[in-house]
Enzyme design. Structure first.
Site, short mmCIF file in Angstrom:
data_model
loop_
_atom_site.label_atom_id
_atom_site.label_comp_id
_atom_site.label_asym_id
_atom_site.label_seq_id
_atom_site.Cartn_x
_atom_site.Cartn_y
_atom_site.Cartn_z
N SER A 40 0.76 -1.12 -0.06
CA SER A 40 0.08 0.07 0.11
C SER A 40 0.72 1.23 0.21
O SER A 40 0.44 2.31 -0.25
CB SER A 40 -0.71 0.00 1.16
N TYR A 41 2.02 1.09 0.23
CA TYR A 41 2.78 2.39 0.56
C TYR A 41 3.10 3.01 -0.64
O TYR A 41 3.51 2.47 -2.02
CB TYR A 41 4.39 2.25 1.09
N MET A 42 2.87 4.38 -0.77
CA MET A 42 2.78 5.31 -2.11
C MET A 42 2.10 4.61 -3.23
O MET A 42 2.46 4.55 -4.43
CB MET A 42 4.29 5.25 -2.59
N GLY A 43 0.91 3.86 -2.98
CA GLY A 43 0.16 3.32 -3.92
C GLY A 43 0.71 2.29 -4.67
O GLY A 43 0.49 2.05 -5.80
N GLY A 44 1.89 1.65 -4.25
CA GLY A 44 2.40 0.44 -4.81
C GLY A 44 3.69 0.91 -5.26
O GLY A 44 4.64 0.07 -5.56
#
Length: 369
Positions: free
Chosen positions: A77-81
């Site tokens: 999920s970090y930075m939208g992948g």
């Protein structure tokens, strides 16, 4: 550590006791081992790992590798992948030098967990994930959920992950104990710092004794900007304190600058000293009551069902990390229904000013009536 404000007398006394010339806490201590075993996984990892969550430049990953860091933590999920892709770019041909840990938010379904891992494998450009963690679990029930246990077993058998674990920001002692009970998890990533409740420290010891590799996060108690105390670096001091807790295998401080990579890596092999104790006392006073220990004693107190622990963590992301985007991500899962009560019924056992902190979280994340 005292949570009261730092007095002028305390500041002058401690500052005078620290030699000049920018001495770093712990400098001069005899070097010690810099590698530890990650519980029953048998993996040898650097005692200081890298939290990649807010790292936007692959060069930081390469710098960390060059500095001796071998454990890298990210999440789907970090930075939208994008964060997993940044880690992959940074590792490049040096993938075999690193232990990669990533996390999965899509919980409650075997299919969703497997699908998330497939996406992570592609983004990380690897054939296998060293450690997969089910992200943000906060109860025994979530840890022992049959779908979660089946998912990690399925992924292990398929050779897509080597080891499995959970991460927890709240109700940590219960989650740690449940991970031991489950028997299916090899690693637990938990908040742990010099202001952690004693029950969390005790649970860390029990988990490590059972063979679970314990990884510590939120080490800097929010990473708040501190006053320039001569010769002291409270962030390094906080990291040393955690590394000396019984049962901790490695740590994942966030690294967003080359300076942070350098400072964190420099802690490896050093010892906690009286200078570190002084730095942490000053830091605790400077932070005041802003930091939430994640004990979740406030959970369920709100008559309108607000996720108070989550909101307090969001407030920390906003004014500690300086990352309102992370705060909004936390709040998007559980918006705050604040604003219409005559008064707040929630109290904190550690004296955190709940109303003020909820107000900050609401201002950052937006109100939901």
């Amino acid at each position: 550590m005292a949570a009261a404000g730092v007095t002028r007398r305390t500041f002058l006394t401690l500052s005078a006791a620290v030699p000049a010339a920018g001495l770093v806490p712990g400098a001069g201590a005899a070097p010690g081992p810099t590698r530890r075993t990650l519980g029953r996984t048998g993996l040898s990892v650097s005692e200081v790992g890298m939290g990649v969550m807010i790292s936007a430049d692959p060069a930081l990953v390469r710098a960390a590798l060059d500095a001796g860091v071998t454990y890298f933590d990210t999440a789907r999920s970090y930075m939208g992948g994008r964060n997993e892709e940044i880690l992959a770019e940074g590792l490049g041909a040096r993938r075999r030098e690193a232990v990669i840990a990533t996390k999965c938010h899509h919980l409650g379904s075997v299919a969703r967990v497997v699908a998330s891992v497939e996406q992570s494998l592609e983004a990380l450009r690897t054939d296998v994930i060293d450690v997969l963690q089910l992200h943000g679990l906060a109860s025994r029930g979530q840890v022992l959920l049959a779908e979660h246990l089946q998912a990690v077993e399925t992924l292990k058998r398929a050779g897509k992950i080597r080891f499995a674990g959970v991460s927890t920001h709240a109700n940590m002692a219960e989650v740690l104990d449940a991970a031991v009970e489950a028997g299916a998890y090899d690693v637990v990533l938990t908040s742990l710092n010099f202001q952690s409740p004693p029950e969390v420290l005790a649970a860390v010891g029990r988990a490590a004794a059972a063979g679970i590799g314990v990884v510590a996060m939120k080490i800097m108690t929010g990473g708040y900007a501190m006053l320039p105390f001569p010769g002291l670096n409270a962030y390094q001091s906080a990291l040393r304190w955690v590394l000396e807790r019984e049962g901790v295998a490695t740590t994942i401080p966030s690294m967003a600058t080359l300076e942070q990579v350098r400072d964190n890596a420099a802690v490896m092999g050093t010892r906690h000293t009286w200078r570190d104790a002084a730095a942490l006392e000053l830091y605790a006073g400077a932070v005041g009551g802003r930091y939430c220990r994640g004990c979740t004693a406030c959970a369920g107190q709100c008559p309108r069902g607000a996720d108070v622990p989550g909101a307090l963590r969001a407030a920390m992301y906003a004014d500690g990390y300086g990352r309102p985007d992370l705060a909004r991500e936390v709040l998007s899962a559980a918006p705050l229904p604040c604003g219409t009560c005559g008064g707040c019924a929630v109290t904190c056992r550690f004296g955190v000013p709940v109303v003020a902190r909820l107000g900050l979280a609401r201002a950052v994340g937006g109100a939901v009536a």
